[in-house]
Design an enzyme around this catalytic site. Structure first.
Site, PDB file in Angstrom:
ATOM      1  N   HIS A  56      17.435  54.653  79.613  1.00 32.72           N
ATOM      2  CA  HIS A  56      16.469  55.612  80.261  1.00 32.72           C
ATOM      3  C   HIS A  56      15.245  55.073  80.934  1.00 32.72           C
ATOM      4  CE1 HIS A  56      17.946  58.496  76.636  1.00 32.72           C
ATOM      5  NE2 HIS A  56      18.229  59.096  77.867  1.00 32.72           N
ATOM      6  N   HIS A  61      17.076  58.866  84.929  1.00 31.93           N
ATOM      7  CA  HIS A  61      16.039  59.706  85.554  1.00 31.93           C
ATOM      8  C   HIS A  61      15.337  59.181  86.736  1.00 31.93           C
ATOM      9  CE1 HIS A  61      16.798  62.164  82.127  1.00 31.93           C
ATOM     10  NE2 HIS A  61      16.643  61.329  81.420  1.00 31.93           N
ATOM     11  N   ASP A 108      23.034  65.374  80.538  1.00 32.74           N
ATOM     12  CA  ASP A 108      21.923  65.095  79.554  1.00 32.74           C
ATOM     13  C   ASP A 108      21.804  65.790  78.110  1.00 32.74           C
ATOM     14  OD1 ASP A 108      20.022  63.720  78.450  1.00 32.74           O
ATOM     15  OD2 ASP A 108      18.533  63.985  80.181  1.00 32.74           O
ATOM     16  N   HIS A 165      24.040  63.685  75.878  1.00 36.08           N
ATOM     17  CA  HIS A 165      23.683  63.282  74.363  1.00 36.08           C
ATOM     18  C   HIS A 165      24.790  64.783  74.111  1.00 36.08           C
ATOM     19  CE1 HIS A 165      20.877  60.210  75.826  1.00 36.08           C
ATOM     20  NE2 HIS A 165      20.156  61.455  76.431  1.00 36.08           N
TER      21      HIS A 165
HETATM   22 ZN   LIG Z   1      18.872  61.110  77.987  1.00 38.35          ZN
END
Ligand SMILES: [Zn+2]
Length: 427
Positions: free
Chosen positions: A231, A268, A319, A60
């Site tokens: 996610h 994740h 991330d 991001h």
């Molecule tokens: Zn993320």
């Protein structure tokens, strides 16, 4: 334009360094030949080694703007959700110009540490009016500015939590409907630079997209051979909320409802149930782990050793971009598991080499997750390569056999001398 031929002292091929290889790059920015002999090199890089560019499968970019913040804890306990409030505060402050600048800065930092492709998981769509999708174009423009290859992972975001309306900063992420989101995806298709830009799709999380729409997004992505990222189970609270509403864990629900395979990447999987993970891996889907961010946010340590042992396709992401260094991400992936299991040698690759295993996570598996032709130095691949300075003090003492391990376990991005994306030197 005639082909260029690059020759370094050593070139990383099939898990080891080979001497005297020439890498021929065509006018289309792709590698046309790799081998010894043939025409004389047009670029002879002495004192250097060539490795494939790293693939950052989850970023991001705008969160780079949080660096130096959210690390003092005067009152409230510092957890993921408190950090998220800080991130929403940043969202409230970012106008188009500053957003663009932060993204350019972030992508340049990635290039300097050898990341040649970014999978930009992009959910920050709107300017202060919360209408239009102007920020999507800004991300593409920032990537073009910096010179990085991008897969714009365009994110659908419709709810603040399961069944809840969007609130505050979240309104700058939202799509009013599935149809509006798809309409914008098709608009973005026409804006991509064909050489270095692709689009993939995202369902932000089980919190942000109703399950029926996640299933529709997947069907749409599959029909168009696009990847889908999401996610999944970064925080225990997400699992608890999903159990409450759907009587299933998020991963369990996805397995039940969505016929996914290798085009799907779950980001994740920090708290994923072992049985769910076995089914997920058996379908050939990818797991993206973001070791530095997960450590920074206090997410927990995933069962990555078991995933790897079971043949899971694990790639890496920077991330939140609080710190950008792919070599560091690789090391922390391994070290987190060593600390958890009190043992060494987790991500073993060919010949038991952990450096080789970690290298694959940072290159080939990332390319698999984004479905692009990069991640190795081979004919047909984009000419995305990184030049390592063999005279760098951090590498002193290297031999052909120890070079990769010295690089992965002993170096930071300071040993990276140049970076090439699609045949263009961008750093
Ligand atoms: Zn993320």
């Amino acid at each position: 334009m005639s082909d260029r031929i690059i020759e370094a002292d050593w070139t990383y091929l099939d898990g080891q360094f080979e001497a005297g290889l020439r890498v021929q790059v065509g006018a289309d920015g792709r590698i046309s030949r790799v081998g010894s002999g043939g025409d004389e090199p047009t670029e002879r890089l002495s004192g250097c080694a060539l490795i494939p560019g790293f693939v950052n499968a989850h970023s991001h970019a705008f969160q780079r703007g949080l660096r130096g913040m959210a690390e003092t804890f005067p009152q409230k306990s510092g957890n993921f959700w408190v950090w998220r409030d800080e991130m929403y505060r940043l969202v409230g402050e970012l106008g188009p110009e500053r957003f663009h600048d932060v993204c350019v800065q972030c992508f340049r930092e990635m290039l300097r540490c050898g990341i040649t492709t970014v999978g930009e998981f992009h959910y920050f769509h709107h300017d202060e009016t919360c209408g239009g999708f102007a920020f999507d174009e800004l991300v593409l423009s920032a990537a073009r500015h910096a010179g990085i290859r991008i897969v714009l992972l365009n994110a659908c975001y419709m709810t603040g939590d399961i069944g809840q309306p969007l609130e505050g900063g979240q309104r700058r992420f939202g799509s009013v409907s599935y149809e509006q989101f798809i309409e914008n995806v098709e608009r973005i298709d026409t804006l991509l630079d064909g050489d270095t830009q692709r689009q993939g799709l995202v369902a932000h999380s089980i919190r942000a997209v109703p399950i029926d729409d996640i299933v529709r997004l997947h069907a749409y992505a599959s029909k168009r051979s696009m990847v889908l990222h999401m996610h999944v189970e970064e925080q225990q609270r997400e699992i608890d909320m999903c159990l409450l509403h759907h009587k299933m864990r998020p991963m369990e629900l996805l397995i039940e409802r969505m016929p996914f395979g290798r085009e799907f990447t779950a980001v994740h999987c920090t708290h994923t149930d072992p049985g769910d993970m076995t089914q997920f891996i058996n379908r050939g889907a990818n797991i993206c782990i973001c070791p530095l961010t997960e450590a920074n946010l206090g997410d927990g340590i995933s069962a990555a050793a078991k995933m790897w042992a079971d043949g899971g396709a694990i790639c890496l992401g920077t991330d939140s971009n609080n710190r950008i260094d792919m070599l560091e991400e690789m090391r922390l992936l391994e070290y987190g598991q060593r600390l958890r299991h009190e043992g060494r040698g987790v991500f073993k690759g060919r010949g038991g080499s952990v450096a080789e295993g970690l290298m694959r996570c940072a290159t080939e598996v990332g390319a698999r997750s984004l479905n692009i032709d990069t991640g190795s130095i081979a004919p047909g691949q984009h000419a995305d390569v990184v030049v390592i300075d063999l005279n760098a003090p951090q590498l002193a003492g290297w031999t052909r056999e120890s070079l990769l391990t010295s690089l992965v376990f002993g170096c930071d991005a300071g040993v990276i001398k140049n970076v090439c994306v699609g045949g263009n030197w961008v750093f």
